[in-house]
Design a protein around this motif. Structure first.
Motif, PDB file in Angstrom:
ATOM      1  N   SER A  59      22.903 -54.451   5.337  1.00 27.03           N
ATOM      2  CA  SER A  59      22.557 -55.954   5.883  1.00 27.03           C
ATOM      3  C   SER A  59      23.012 -57.193   4.997  1.00 27.03           C
ATOM      4  N   SER A 177       9.494 -66.316  17.051  1.00 24.18           N
ATOM      5  CA  SER A 177      10.758 -66.110  17.253  1.00 24.18           C
ATOM      6  C   SER A 177      11.473 -66.543  15.750  1.00 24.18           C
ATOM      7  N   ILE A 185      10.957 -57.875  19.627  1.00 22.17           N
ATOM      8  CA  ILE A 185      11.303 -56.693  19.277  1.00 22.17           C
ATOM      9  C   ILE A 185      10.241 -55.756  20.338  1.00 22.17           C
ATOM     10  N   GLY A 279      12.053 -49.731  16.294  1.00 23.09           N
ATOM     11  CA  GLY A 279      12.828 -50.883  16.294  1.00 23.09           C
ATOM     12  C   GLY A 279      12.624 -51.470  14.682  1.00 23.09           C
ATOM     13  N   GLN A 281      14.972 -51.282  12.434  1.00 28.11           N
ATOM     14  CA  GLN A 281      16.207 -51.960  11.874  1.00 28.11           C
ATOM     15  C   GLN A 281      15.975 -53.213  12.254  1.00 28.11           C
ATOM     16  N   GLN A 282      15.878 -53.609  13.604  1.00 28.98           N
ATOM     17  CA  GLN A 282      15.642 -55.065  13.829  1.00 28.98           C
ATOM     18  C   GLN A 282      14.609 -55.655  13.415  1.00 28.98           C
ATOM     19  N   ILE A 285      15.500 -56.269   9.406  1.00 28.72           N
ATOM     20  CA  ILE A 285      16.663 -57.458   9.499  1.00 28.72           C
ATOM     21  C   ILE A 285      16.201 -58.619   9.516  1.00 28.72           C
ATOM     22  N   GLU A 286      15.428 -58.835  10.630  1.00 26.47           N
ATOM     23  CA  GLU A 286      14.949 -60.102  11.050  1.00 26.47           C
ATOM     24  C   GLU A 286      13.854 -60.683  10.049  1.00 26.47           C
TER      25      GLU A 286
END
Length: 443
Positions: A59, A177, A185, A279, A281-282, A285-286
């Motif tokens: 990523s 956010s 998420i 969750g 991965q999200q 990465i975030e």
């Protein structure tokens, strides 16, 4: 002689080219279009982590980062070259390393953060004192009890051979956010590792992921004789640090949190009835987007102040003048710099303490402005903007400006409040004149 003449000719030609070349101020932007974080040093405990954590590293590659993979014990390690940092961020995936190779140590990594650069630190069971010291200096204290891990017997995750219930599911403890991106998420995060604590008075550290109400930290091989020190939401799993110099740090108690296995694990018996994926991965990465300033990065430009009705910035103001203060604030997004819109940006007119505190209004395009009257106090003042919001880089702007009193020829000659004194003066003069005439000529 011919060689010297040739070298001299080349030098003259080079000087001529430099003179004809446009200046850097005219051909280069004042600031790069995005926060410059292209080169990341990845310190690994084993080269096998490159494949076991390839989704996370992939990523970063996809977003344009240059990753330099090194073993933490590599004797050629160095953060600086010729006095300049060679990297813009560090990822430490070597929790058990006791001594880094080359010229890197805990102090040099902390200096790296103090210079405004970013860090991702992953601890795990059996982590070394070096990793603990780095985390402690960043405001995060890992569990000190030997072999203590995060446990949850009431909401276990169905993982093969997990007899201790050391694989736990947790939800983010914040809904920002800016840090966690959008959409929010909704899936639980799979975690297996060591807990940490954060001092309540430390407002630089943000608890991003905490344990569930039934989670606690303890050694599963030792029978508990008293209540654990870390339970429930006090069990820190992942924390973020936003330093005063805008350096960003992510500290996790689990190296597996970033692994391919956790990215692709399905939710089973984690307190929810769902067949979806965790969750992780999200979430990871975030977080990496935030820590490397891809989101929540602010800049202020075109800061200007002047008298009302004028456009030129003065060298000083006079007491009771009316002035205007304006600035532009932009936020970095995936599409470039976009106007930052908020209703809580304030400016102070400051000398020892704020004499004026005004909330600035924006025009919807990132331009903030306000106007006010200079107080009836002279001295050296400052325009100060201190803007700190969760997840955003802090703006700390100040500029000095002197304020002078009225000159002798700038006061009003006759003021209404002094009319009684004027009349008393003239009446005394008239009375003295009448008395003088009466004294001299009256017998």
């Amino acid at each position: 002689m011919k060689a010297m003449e040739a070298n001299l000719l080349q030098l003259l030609l080079f000087s001529f080219v430099l003179l004809q070349w446009p200046s850097s101020a005219s051909c280069l932007p004042l600031e790069p279009l995005r926060p410059p974080h292209p080169r990341i040093l990845v310190l690994l405990e084993d080269h096998a982590l490159i494949s076991s954590h390839s989704y996370f590293f992939g990523s970063l590659f996809d977003r344009g980062y240059i990753l330099d993979f090194k073993l933490a014990s590599d004797p050629s390690l160095a953060l600086k070259k010729f006095g300049e940092y060679s990297y813009d961020g560090i990822i430490i995936f070597s929790p058990s390393v006791d001594k880094f190779g080359g010229s890197i140590n805990a102090a040099s990594i902390l200096d790296f953060v103090d210079s405004g650069r970013d860090l991702i630190l992953a601890g795990d069971v059996g982590m070394s004192d070096t990793i603990r010291d780095i985390a402690s200096e960043c405001g995060v204290d890992f569990e000190e009890e030997p072999d203590a891990i995060v446990l949850d017997h009431f909401k276990p995750v169905s993982i093969e051979n997990d007899i201790d219930h050391s694989f736990v599911a947790a939800y983010p403890s914040i809904t920002s956010s800016v840090i966690l991106g959008e959409p929010h998420i909704k899936a639980p995060i799979l975690f297996a590792g060591v807990a940490h604590s954060v001092a309540p008075a430390n407002n630089m550290v943000i608890k991003v992921l905490t344990g569930s109400p039934t989670a606690y930290s303890a050694n599963p091989r030792v029978q508990l004789k008293e209540s654990p020190a870390l339970t429930g939401s006090s069990v820190g799993l992942v924390s973020a640090v936003q330093a005063r110099n805008n350096a960003r740090v992510i500290i996790s108690g689990s190296l597996a949190l970033f692994s391919n296995r956790f990215f692709t694990s399905a939710v089973k018996n984690a307190g929810v009835s769902s067949s979806h994926m965790f969750g992780n991965q999200q979430f990871v990465i975030e977080l990496s987007k935030w820590v490397f300033h891809e989101r929540g990065h602010l800049k202020a430009v075109n800061i200007h102040h002047h008298k009302v009705g004028d456009t030129k910035e003065p060298t000083m103001y006079r007491i009771s003048d009316y002035l205007e203060y304006s600035m532009e604030i932009y936020e970095w997004t995936l599409n470039g710099w976009s106007p930052y819109l908020a209703n809580d940006v304030q400016v102070q007119f400051y000398m020892m303490s704020p004499y004026v505190l005004k909330t600035m209004e924006h025009n919807g395009q990132g331009h903030y402005s306000t106007s006010f009257q200079v107080p009836d106090v002279y001295g050296v003042f400052q325009f100060k903007v201190e803007y700190n919001r969760l997840g955003y880089t802090g703006l700390s702007l100040s500029k000095q400006i002197p304020v002078r009193p009225f000159r002798h020829n700038e006061y009003e000659r006759f003021i209404q409040a002094a009319y009684p004194y004027y009349s008393a003066c003239f009446s005394m003069m008239f009375g003295f004149f009448v008395f003088g005439l009466a004294f001299l000529y009256h017998k």
